[in-house]
Design a protein around this motif. Structure first.
Motif, PDB file in Angstrom:
ATOM      1  N   VAL A 288       0.842  -1.197   0.000  1.00 51.34           N
ATOM      2  CA  VAL A 288       0.000   0.000   0.000  1.00 51.34           C
ATOM      3  C   VAL A 288       0.879   1.249   0.000  1.00 51.34           C
ATOM      4  CG1 VAL A 288      -1.718   1.311   1.313  1.00 51.34           C
ATOM      5  CG2 VAL A 288      -1.929  -1.175   1.114  1.00 51.34           C
ATOM      6  N   LEU A 289       1.879   1.269   0.884  1.00 54.66           N
ATOM      7  CA  LEU A 289       2.786   2.417   0.939  1.00 54.66           C
ATOM      8  C   LEU A 289       3.606   2.532  -0.341  1.00 54.66           C
ATOM      9  CD1 LEU A 289       4.136   4.790   2.336  1.00 54.66           C
ATOM     10  CD2 LEU A 289       5.629   3.163   3.529  1.00 54.66           C
ATOM     11  N   ALA A 290       4.048   1.409  -0.889  1.00 51.26           N
ATOM     12  CA  ALA A 290       4.849   1.435  -2.113  1.00 51.26           C
ATOM     13  C   ALA A 290       4.091   2.115  -3.246  1.00 51.26           C
ATOM     14  CB  ALA A 290       5.257   0.017  -2.513  1.00 51.26           C
ATOM     15  N   LYS A 291       2.807   1.822  -3.383  1.00 49.81           N
ATOM     16  CA  LYS A 291       2.015   2.432  -4.450  1.00 49.81           C
ATOM     17  C   LYS A 291       1.895   3.941  -4.260  1.00 49.81           C
ATOM     18  CE  LYS A 291      -0.895  -1.440  -5.934  1.00 49.81           C
ATOM     19  NZ  LYS A 291      -2.286  -1.954  -6.031  1.00 49.81           N
ATOM     20  N   VAL A 292       1.713   4.368  -3.014  1.00 49.09           N
ATOM     21  CA  VAL A 292       1.612   5.809  -2.746  1.00 49.09           C
ATOM     22  C   VAL A 292       2.928   6.499  -3.089  1.00 49.09           C
ATOM     23  CG1 VAL A 292       1.287   7.551  -0.947  1.00 49.09           C
ATOM     24  CG2 VAL A 292      -0.169   5.514  -0.990  1.00 49.09           C
ATOM     25  N   LEU A 293       4.045   5.927  -2.651  1.00 49.64           N
ATOM     26  CA  LEU A 293       5.354   6.532  -2.920  1.00 49.64           C
ATOM     27  C   LEU A 293       5.659   6.567  -4.415  1.00 49.64           C
ATOM     28  CD1 LEU A 293       7.389   4.881  -0.014  1.00 49.64           C
ATOM     29  CD2 LEU A 293       6.786   7.306  -0.219  1.00 49.64           C
TER      30      LEU A 293
ATOM     31  N   VAL B 185      11.098  11.769   5.537  1.00 53.14           N
ATOM     32  CA  VAL B 185      10.263  11.304   6.649  1.00 53.14           C
ATOM     33  C   VAL B 185      11.116  10.994   7.874  1.00 53.14           C
ATOM     34  CG1 VAL B 185       8.614   9.537   7.394  1.00 53.14           C
ATOM     35  CG2 VAL B 185       8.636  10.289   4.999  1.00 53.14           C
ATOM     36  N   ALA B 186      10.585  11.311   9.042  1.00 48.52           N
ATOM     37  CA  ALA B 186      11.211  10.903  10.304  1.00 48.52           C
ATOM     38  C   ALA B 186      10.121  10.488  11.286  1.00 48.52           C
ATOM     39  CB  ALA B 186      12.050  12.027  10.899  1.00 48.52           C
ATOM     40  N   PHE B 187      10.256   9.295  11.857  1.00 49.17           N
ATOM     41  CA  PHE B 187       9.327   8.797  12.872  1.00 49.17           C
ATOM     42  C   PHE B 187       9.857   9.099  14.269  1.00 49.17           C
ATOM     43  CE2 PHE B 187       7.825   6.336   9.321  1.00 49.17           C
ATOM     44  CZ  PHE B 187       6.515   6.000   9.607  1.00 49.17           C
TER      45      PHE B 187
ATOM     46  N   ASP C  92      14.081   8.095   1.879  1.00 43.17           N
ATOM     47  CA  ASP C  92      13.358   6.925   1.387  1.00 43.17           C
ATOM     48  C   ASP C  92      12.241   6.628   2.383  1.00 43.17           C
ATOM     49  OD1 ASP C  92      12.420   4.396   0.741  1.00 43.17           O
ATOM     50  OD2 ASP C  92      14.389   3.576   0.267  1.00 43.17           O
ATOM     51  N   GLY C  93      11.000   6.988   1.996  1.00 38.18           N
ATOM     52  CA  GLY C  93       9.885   6.821   2.926  1.00 38.18           C
ATOM     53  C   GLY C  93       9.685   5.386   3.347  1.00 38.18           C
ATOM     54  N   MET C  94       9.911   4.429   2.436  1.00 38.26           N
ATOM     55  CA  MET C  94       9.748   3.021   2.779  1.00 38.26           C
ATOM     56  C   MET C  94      10.769   2.612   3.836  1.00 38.26           C
ATOM     57  SD  MET C  94       7.864   0.397   2.172  1.00 38.26           S
ATOM     58  CE  MET C  94       7.146   0.560   0.540  1.00 38.26           C
ATOM     59  N   ARG C  95      11.979   3.078   3.665  1.00 38.93           N
ATOM     60  CA  ARG C  95      13.007   2.730   4.640  1.00 38.93           C
ATOM     61  C   ARG C  95      12.690   3.324   6.007  1.00 38.93           C
ATOM     62  NH1 ARG C  95      19.529   3.965   4.066  1.00 38.93           N
ATOM     63  NH2 ARG C  95      20.219   2.493   5.678  1.00 38.93           N
ATOM     64  N   ALA C  96      12.143   4.537   6.025  1.00 38.64           N
ATOM     65  CA  ALA C  96      11.756   5.154   7.298  1.00 38.64           C
ATOM     66  C   ALA C  96      10.714   4.304   8.014  1.00 38.64           C
ATOM     67  CB  ALA C  96      11.221   6.565   7.051  1.00 38.64           C
ATOM     68  N   ALA C  97       9.728   3.780   7.264  1.00 34.82           N
ATOM     69  CA  ALA C  97       8.709   2.917   7.871  1.00 34.82           C
ATOM     70  C   ALA C  97       9.312   1.585   8.292  1.00 34.82           C
ATOM     71  CB  ALA C  97       7.556   2.700   6.894  1.00 34.82           C
ATOM     72  N   ASP C  98      10.246   1.049   7.502  1.00 35.30           N
ATOM     73  CA  ASP C  98      10.956  -0.176   7.906  1.00 35.30           C
ATOM     74  C   ASP C  98      11.638   0.026   9.247  1.00 35.30           C
ATOM     75  OD1 ASP C  98      10.264  -1.578   5.602  1.00 35.30           O
ATOM     76  OD2 ASP C  98      12.139  -1.137   4.562  1.00 35.30           O
ATOM     77  N   TRP C  99      12.282   1.166   9.413  1.00 33.35           N
ATOM     78  CA  TRP C  99      12.975   1.448  10.678  1.00 33.35           C
ATOM     79  C   TRP C  99      12.001   1.395  11.854  1.00 33.35           C
ATOM     80  CZ3 TRP C  99      16.357   6.397   9.358  1.00 33.35           C
ATOM     81  CH2 TRP C  99      17.456   5.990   8.603  1.00 33.35           C
TER      82      TRP C  99
ATOM     83  N   ASN D 192       0.242   0.680  12.535  1.00 28.67           N
ATOM     84  CA  ASN D 192       1.107   0.114  11.507  1.00 28.67           C
ATOM     85  C   ASN D 192       1.846   1.250  10.799  1.00 28.67           C
ATOM     86  OD1 ASN D 192       1.993  -0.944   8.890  1.00 28.67           O
ATOM     87  ND2 ASN D 192       0.764  -2.754   9.380  1.00 28.67           N
ATOM     88  N   PRO D 193       3.171   1.337  10.917  1.00 25.89           N
ATOM     89  CA  PRO D 193       3.885   2.510  10.377  1.00 25.89           C
ATOM     90  C   PRO D 193       3.761   2.669   8.867  1.00 25.89           C
ATOM     91  CG  PRO D 193       5.438   0.797  11.052  1.00 25.89           C
ATOM     92  CD  PRO D 193       4.096   0.394  11.571  1.00 25.89           C
ATOM     93  N   TYR D 194       3.665   1.561   8.123  1.00 21.98           N
ATOM     94  CA  TYR D 194       3.506   1.666   6.672  1.00 21.98           C
ATOM     95  C   TYR D 194       2.180   2.336   6.333  1.00 21.98           C
ATOM     96  CZ  TYR D 194       7.214  -1.883   6.719  1.00 21.98           C
ATOM     97  OH  TYR D 194       8.376  -2.569   6.944  1.00 21.98           O
ATOM     98  N   LEU D 195       1.128   1.934   7.031  1.00 22.75           N
ATOM     99  CA  LEU D 195      -0.199   2.473   6.731  1.00 22.75           C
ATOM    100  C   LEU D 195      -0.353   3.896   7.248  1.00 22.75           C
ATOM    101  CD1 LEU D 195      -2.366  -0.690   7.458  1.00 22.75           C
ATOM    102  CD2 LEU D 195      -1.399   0.085   5.282  1.00 22.75           C
ATOM    103  N   VAL D 196       0.238   4.185   8.397  1.00 18.55           N
ATOM    104  CA  VAL D 196       0.196   5.554   8.921  1.00 18.55           C
ATOM    105  C   VAL D 196       0.850   6.507   7.929  1.00 18.55           C
ATOM    106  CG1 VAL D 196       1.115   7.084  10.710  1.00 18.55           C
ATOM    107  CG2 VAL D 196       0.047   4.921  11.352  1.00 18.55           C
TER     108      VAL D 196
END
Length: 448
Positions: free
Chosen positions: A125-130, A142-144, A224-231, A359-363
């Motif tokens: 879901v996040l990948a498609k948005v990015l 991005v920073a969490f 890299d927004g995906m990497r930020a959510a991975d973290w 869920n950080p990816y969905l947030v």
């Protein structure tokens, strides 16, 4: 240029050389409620997967409820034969696990980027948005920030006990927001930070929060927004493991104590064009106002993502900085969307509403969709709290109302995917109903 498989194979072989005692690797992915699922692979089999052998797991593992059970969601789970779906290894995520009793490794897996990605997998879901934002020339940074509590390892009749302070057993003796508490818990906190860094996570600031045994850890800004959510996802896993090793429980539960502040997931987002210009700062910050308006418009419809369970709704309207209405403001921590003071280069929003167990990816996907919608609609936001302390729009404060608000929202169905929205809403509805199927002791005390 090295092929994808060659790069992965080199990563696995380098890992084996550096960690010859590791015999197994956990291949893990986040499901809809934000829990990791996966398989433990022998390291030699991982080499085969890296070289191109298929990696398959049940598609419906993504649909697990909070307690791991499966719900009937459309034709999924019980009418589809429980099919396997391809996954792929996420490069750069093979790391040692230091909190287990035996040497172990772990590596993220995902369906995004595979031939047939799972539409409702959070990472997809996040990948498609990015990807859509990138096509539009929008590049998020991005920073969490994650808050969590430390508890004693042992529960008291199922209830959490405050973490044992090395200097006092009285939680009232723990100095709130005080650097001294970081010193008192330095052994476990230092291990958490170092373990996160060993996982490739950029840990920055550590803060003692207001609740007893409550802390916040910030991550570096990531292009890299995906990497930020991975973290954010990996940090939760490693932090729980390190806490147990030290005799504590680490919990990202949104509201473990009614009398103390809940734990939130704060997300800082700035948007840049291909030349590195801050899009929010252009034209006297008019795009910032549009982006804020989009976030606030969609926020009431994203509540099942920001508050993903019954307990998370308890956090809203709590004792400190937890709003009950969609609002914004400059340097105002009472607002859902805060604009921190910064120069034009670093102008950003801080989205403060999500609970720490979301869920950080969905947030992140929901926040980015709000920003995207705002930039496209170009509407003015409501007044900031700095101008009107009563400013704000209502959002649902109960799960079933929140699900109804989300499921048929056209912008979310378009930009997050209609299949995801339907599956997610039914998962949350079923989880909530399952939670209600137990009579607590208080109900007997009141009505017996």
């Amino acid at each position: 240029m090295k092929s994808h498989a060659t790069t992965l194979l080199a990563e696995v072989r380098t890992f084996r050389q550096n960690h010859p005692d590791v015999r197994y690797v956990d291949l893990i992915a986040l499901d809809i409620p934000g829990h990791f699922y996966g398989k433990r692979y022998p390291i030699e089999m991982l080499e085969k997967v890296a070289a191109g052998s298929p990696l398959k797991l049940p598609q419906n593992a993504v649909l697990l409820g909070v307690q791991g059970g499966l719900f009937k969601i459309g034709d999924y789970c019980f009418n589809d034969g429980d099919p396997d779906a391809n996954r792929r290894l996420v490069p750069g995520t093979l790391k040692p696990v230091s909190w287990e009793s035996q040497p172990l490794g772990q590596m993220l897996i995902t369906s995004d980027g595979s031939e047939a990605p799972i539409e409702f997998e959070p990472r997809e879901v996040l990948a498609k948005v990015l990807e859509r934002l990138q096509r539009k020339g929008i590049h998020p940074v991005v920073a969490f920030e994650l808050e969590f509590y430390l508890f004693d390892k042992k529960l008291d009749n199922g209830l959490p006990q405050c973490a044992r302070d090395p200097l006092s057993d009285d939680p009232d003796d723990q100095p709130n927001l005080h650097i001294e508490r970081l010193s008192r818990f330095s052994e476990v906190l230092d291990d958490m930070a170092q373990t996160a860094k060993d996982q490739g996570i950029d840990i920055t600031v550590i803060t003692a929060e207001i609740g007893p045994g409550q802390f916040e850890i910030n991550f570096g800004h990531q292009g890299d927004g995906m990497r930020a959510a991975d973290w954010a996802a990996l940090f939760c896993r490693s932090t729980r493991g390190v806490a147990l090793k030290h005799g504590y429980r680490a919990s990202f539960m949104a509201k473990p104590y009614l009398q103390f502040p809940g734990s939130g997931m704060h997300v800082h987002v700035s948007l840049y064009d291909g030349a590195g210009n801050n899009l929010l700062a252009a034209h006297q910050q008019q795009p910032l106002r549009h982006a804020v308006a989009g976030c606030l418009e969609l926020l009431p419809h994203c509540m099942p993502i920001f508050s993903p369970n019954h307990n998370a709704f308890r956090r809203l309207g709590g004792t400190v900085n937890a709003a009950t209405r969609a609002s914004w403001g400059f340097e105002d921590r009472d607002a859902c969307v805060r604009i921190p003071e910064s120069d034009p280069r670093n102008l950003r929003i801080e989205h403060r509403l999500a609970s720490a167990d979301a869920n950080p990816y969905l947030v992140l996907a929901a926040i980015l969709v709000g920003l995207e919608h705002g930039l496209e609609a170009k509407r003015e936001p409501i007044a900031p709290l700095n101008e009107d302390r009563t400013s704000g729009t209502d959002f649902p404060l109960e799960m079933l109302d929140a699900v109804r608000a989300m499921q048929h929202q056209p912008v979310l169905r378009d930009k997050l995917g209609a299949e995801f929205v339907d599956v997610y809403c039914e998962n949350k509805r079923q989880d909530h109903l399952a939670f209600q199927q137990e009579i607590p002791a208080r109900e007997y005390r009141w009505f017996l």
